[in-house]
Design a protein around this motif. Structure first.
Motif, mmCIF file in Angstrom:
data_model
loop_
_atom_site.group_PDB
_atom_site.id
_atom_site.type_symbol
_atom_site.label_atom_id
_atom_site.label_comp_id
_atom_site.label_asym_id
_atom_site.label_seq_id
_atom_site.Cartn_x
_atom_site.Cartn_y
_atom_site.Cartn_z
ATOM 1 N N SER A 16 0.837 -1.202 0.000
ATOM 2 C CA SER A 16 0.000 0.000 0.000
ATOM 3 C C SER A 16 0.873 1.254 0.000
ATOM 4 C CB SER A 16 -0.989 -0.017 1.164
ATOM 5 O OG SER A 16 -0.331 -0.289 2.370
ATOM 6 N N LEU A 17 0.443 2.222 -0.797
ATOM 7 C CA LEU A 17 1.229 3.437 -1.027
ATOM 8 C C LEU A 17 0.459 4.679 -0.581
ATOM 9 C CD1 LEU A 17 2.156 2.460 -4.715
ATOM 10 C CD2 LEU A 17 3.560 2.042 -2.687
ATOM 11 N N GLY A 18 -0.382 4.522 0.434
ATOM 12 C CA GLY A 18 -1.163 5.663 0.936
ATOM 13 C C GLY A 18 -2.117 6.199 -0.114
ATOM 14 N N ALA A 19 -2.130 7.531 -0.265
ATOM 15 C CA ALA A 19 -3.069 8.181 -1.196
ATOM 16 C C ALA A 19 -2.819 7.773 -2.648
ATOM 17 C CB ALA A 19 -2.970 9.691 -1.050
ATOM 18 N N GLU A 20 -1.607 7.263 -2.942
ATOM 19 C CA GLU A 20 -1.296 6.871 -4.322
ATOM 20 C C GLU A 20 -1.870 5.504 -4.687
ATOM 21 O OE1 GLU A 20 2.858 7.356 -5.539
ATOM 22 O OE2 GLU A 20 3.032 8.786 -3.885
ATOM 23 N N GLY A 21 -2.465 4.822 -3.719
ATOM 24 C CA GLY A 21 -3.071 3.532 -4.025
ATOM 25 C C GLY A 21 -2.234 2.364 -3.547
ATOM 26 N N ALA A 22 -2.142 1.325 -4.371
ATOM 27 C CA ALA A 22 -1.426 0.120 -3.963
ATOM 28 C C ALA A 22 -0.964 -0.665 -5.188
ATOM 29 C CB ALA A 22 -2.332 -0.759 -3.102
ATOM 30 N N LEU A 23 0.122 -1.412 -4.989
ATOM 31 C CA LEU A 23 0.590 -2.354 -6.011
ATOM 32 C C LEU A 23 0.109 -3.742 -5.639
ATOM 33 C CD1 LEU A 23 4.229 -1.032 -6.426
ATOM 34 C CD2 LEU A 23 2.609 -1.257 -8.313
ATOM 35 N N PHE A 24 -0.442 -4.468 -6.605
ATOM 36 C CA PHE A 24 -0.908 -5.846 -6.410
ATOM 37 C C PHE A 24 0.004 -6.737 -7.239
ATOM 38 C CE2 PHE A 24 -4.336 -3.293 -5.052
ATOM 39 C CZ PHE A 24 -5.156 -4.057 -4.218
ATOM 40 N N ILE A 25 0.752 -7.611 -6.558
ATOM 41 C CA ILE A 25 1.838 -8.335 -7.226
ATOM 42 C C ILE A 25 1.691 -9.844 -7.043
ATOM 43 C CG2 ILE A 25 4.362 -8.575 -7.360
ATOM 44 C CD1 ILE A 25 4.351 -5.781 -5.737
ATOM 45 N N THR A 26 1.666 -10.586 -8.140
ATOM 46 C CA THR A 26 1.736 -12.049 -8.092
ATOM 47 C C THR A 26 2.925 -12.474 -8.963
ATOM 48 O OG1 THR A 26 0.395 -12.505 -10.058
ATOM 49 C CG2 THR A 26 -0.806 -12.182 -7.985
ATOM 50 N N LYS A 27 3.164 -13.783 -9.033
ATOM 51 C CA LYS A 27 4.285 -14.277 -9.846
ATOM 52 C C LYS A 27 4.114 -13.910 -11.318
ATOM 53 C CE LYS A 27 7.714 -17.061 -8.664
ATOM 54 N NZ LYS A 27 8.404 -18.072 -7.959
ATOM 55 N N THR A 28 2.868 -13.867 -11.771
ATOM 56 C CA THR A 28 2.629 -13.693 -13.211
ATOM 57 C C THR A 28 2.174 -12.293 -13.614
ATOM 58 O OG1 THR A 28 0.409 -14.544 -12.892
ATOM 59 C CG2 THR A 28 2.084 -16.118 -13.597
ATOM 60 N N GLN A 29 1.667 -11.503 -12.660
ATOM 61 C CA GLN A 29 1.217 -10.159 -13.065
ATOM 62 C C GLN A 29 1.345 -9.134 -11.940
ATOM 63 O OE1 GLN A 29 -2.994 -9.974 -14.034
ATOM 64 N NE2 GLN A 29 -3.394 -11.892 -13.001
ATOM 65 N N THR A 30 1.443 -7.890 -12.353
ATOM 66 C CA THR A 30 1.529 -6.774 -11.409
ATOM 67 C C THR A 30 0.633 -5.661 -11.909
ATOM 68 O OG1 THR A 30 3.819 -7.252 -10.856
ATOM 69 C CG2 THR A 30 3.050 -5.033 -10.388
ATOM 70 N N VAL A 54 -7.853 -4.915 3.458
ATOM 71 C CA VAL A 54 -7.671 -6.348 3.737
ATOM 72 C C VAL A 54 -9.012 -7.084 3.601
ATOM 73 C CG1 VAL A 54 -7.136 -8.053 5.540
ATOM 74 C CG2 VAL A 54 -5.607 -6.093 5.171
ATOM 75 N N ALA A 55 -10.078 -6.471 4.130
ATOM 76 C CA ALA A 55 -11.412 -7.087 4.026
ATOM 77 C C ALA A 55 -11.801 -7.266 2.560
ATOM 78 C CB ALA A 55 -12.447 -6.232 4.753
ATOM 79 N N GLY A 56 -11.507 -6.251 1.736
ATOM 80 C CA GLY A 56 -11.804 -6.346 0.306
ATOM 81 C C GLY A 56 -11.023 -7.464 -0.365
ATOM 82 N N ILE A 57 -9.752 -7.612 0.038
ATOM 83 C CA ILE A 57 -8.903 -8.674 -0.529
ATOM 84 C C ILE A 57 -9.472 -10.049 -0.172
ATOM 85 C CG2 ILE A 57 -6.601 -9.747 -0.438
ATOM 86 C CD1 ILE A 57 -5.603 -6.794 0.314
ATOM 87 N N ILE A 58 -9.852 -10.225 1.091
ATOM 88 C CA ILE A 58 -10.399 -11.523 1.528
ATOM 89 C C ILE A 58 -11.736 -11.800 0.837
ATOM 90 C CG2 ILE A 58 -11.326 -12.821 3.509
ATOM 91 C CD1 ILE A 58 -8.301 -12.695 3.574
ATOM 92 N N SER A 59 -12.580 -10.774 0.751
ATOM 93 C CA SER A 59 -13.878 -10.935 0.082
ATOM 94 C C SER A 59 -13.655 -11.376 -1.364
ATOM 95 C CB SER A 59 -14.660 -9.627 0.139
ATOM 96 O OG SER A 59 -15.908 -9.780 -0.493
ATOM 97 N N ASP A 64 -10.618 -12.253 -10.192
ATOM 98 C CA ASP A 64 -9.281 -12.095 -10.791
ATOM 99 C C ASP A 64 -8.568 -10.901 -10.148
ATOM 100 O OD1 ASP A 64 -10.077 -9.670 -12.037
ATOM 101 O OD2 ASP A 64 -10.770 -10.739 -13.816
ATOM 102 N N LEU A 65 -7.288 -10.716 -10.518
ATOM 103 C CA LEU A 65 -6.465 -9.717 -9.818
ATOM 104 C C LEU A 65 -6.998 -8.291 -9.989
ATOM 105 C CD1 LEU A 65 -3.960 -9.573 -7.976
ATOM 106 C CD2 LEU A 65 -2.594 -9.063 -10.011
ATOM 107 N N GLU A 66 -7.421 -7.957 -11.209
ATOM 108 C CA GLU A 66 -7.914 -6.581 -11.415
ATOM 109 C C GLU A 66 -9.186 -6.314 -10.610
ATOM 110 O OE1 GLU A 66 -9.670 -3.590 -14.816
ATOM 111 O OE2 GLU A 66 -7.992 -4.876 -15.397
ATOM 112 N N THR A 67 -10.093 -7.273 -10.612
ATOM 113 C CA THR A 67 -11.352 -7.098 -9.853
ATOM 114 C C THR A 67 -11.061 -7.047 -8.357
ATOM 115 O OG1 THR A 67 -12.291 -8.489 -11.591
ATOM 116 C CG2 THR A 67 -13.758 -7.870 -9.813
ATOM 117 N N THR A 68 -10.085 -7.845 -7.924
ATOM 118 C CA THR A 68 -9.643 -7.832 -6.515
ATOM 119 C C THR A 68 -9.123 -6.449 -6.142
ATOM 120 O OG1 THR A 68 -9.023 -10.168 -6.599
ATOM 121 C CG2 THR A 68 -7.988 -8.843 -4.876
#
Length: 310
Positions: A221-235, A256-261, A268-272
């Motif tokens: 998480s990057l504060g107001a700039e949002g967040a990076l979502f990183i897996t082995k195959t995509q970022t 975190v609640a959104g990620i678990i939901s 998929d990663l973008e919808t997550t």
């Protein structure tokens, strides 16, 4: 079966006191006060419940002041699996000065569970049946820094999924047990790798060894700039629109609640990334735990900008 269990080893009662023109060493008059049951895992559970999931909460609560927590658990329909121990759950007092929009924090020490309390807690959590376990927040004074590592090993042996959101030594030790998802902020990740990370490329480089360990998803998480979502195959990078911030407390926990939901719905990663960012957007615009409504979260999802890194 429960969707998720959230663990808060070191909960707190958050009291926000408004004192216009607060001055140290003088008599100050309180204009208003808000108190709510706090603690990262409790915040995560509140938001997950608001998203429609069945959640249990566990950790340690002091016998002497459980009422404020129990009221929240009933209001949010959370299954209460907290271990009660002697004493009072700690308080965190935030004095808001309003004019300068400065905040002075006064944090009380937490309770120290005994070795027996810890053993009882670990056995009980080990027996809970849920798809996801969320381990978040600090560890109480006097508790071994490897408690999360032990919990992850126990839960992994039972094929449970784990999201870890902590920092410092407990974070470093817990990584050895390989949680499925971690959510460090930029400062926590920089501290872990021992150098400041300034660019997205540097952040990605720092996460490679963690993905090689077997961690499936890393959210930085990057504060107001949002967040990076990183897996082995995509970022990808999720950036929220600018909104009116009422309180940043619990923004990361709502994410975190959104990620678990999203995991529970196999998104998929973008919808997550959209859902997680929308939850944190919703949380910063209100005081107290949980979300405004699923409708407001849905509205924000479309306003999140997604950039795919290749």
């Amino acid at each position: 079966m429960l969707a998720s269990v959230t663990i808060t080893l070191n909960p707190a009662i958050d009291r926000t006191v408004l004192i216009p023109g607060f001055t140290a060493g003088a008599t100050n008059r309180v204009e208003s006060m808000h108190s709510h049951a706090g603690g990262k895992g409790i915040n995560v559970a509140s938001a997950l419940s608001d998203l429609g999931h069945r959640v249990a909460v566990s950790g340690f609560l002091g016998h002497d002041n459980t009422a404020i927590f129990e009221r929240l658990f009933i209001a949010k329909k959370l299954e209460d699996r907290f271990v009660r121990i002697p004493g009072s759950t700690r308080q965190c007092i935030k004095i808001s000065h309003s004019e300068q929009s400065e905040i002075t924090e006064v944090n009380f020490p937490g309770l120290t569970p005994s070795p027996n309390d810890i053993e009882f807690f670990q056995a009980m959590v080990g027996a809970l049946d849920a798809q996801w376990f969320v381990l978040s927040g600090s560890i109480p004074e006097g508790v071994s820094a490897d408690i999360y590592q032990h919990l992850i090993r126990t839960l992994r042996a039972r094929n449970k999924k784990i999201l870890l959101d902590t920092s410092g030594e407990p974070f470093a030790l817990a990584l050895e047990a390989v949680p499925h998802i971690i959510k460090p902020n930029l400062h926590e990740l920089s501290t872990f790798v021992g150098k400041p990370l300034k660019t997205d490329a540097e952040i990605l480089e720092a996460t490679h060894p963690l993905l090689d360990l077997g961690i499936e998803l890393i959210i930085v998480s990057l504060g107001a700039e949002g967040a990076l979502f990183i897996t082995k195959t995509q970022t990808l990078k999720a950036t929220p629109p600018q909104v009116n911030v009422r309180s940043t407390v619990g923004a990361g926990d709502a994410m975190v609640a959104g990620i678990i939901s999203a995991q529970l719905q196999n998104l998929d990663l973008e919808t997550t990334a959209r859902l997680a960012t929308a939850c944190s957007l919703d949380a910063i615009q209100q005081l107290g735990p949980g979300l405004n409504s699923r409708q407001s979260v849905d509205q924000y999802r479309d306003q999140v900008t997604i950039i795919h890194h290749h």
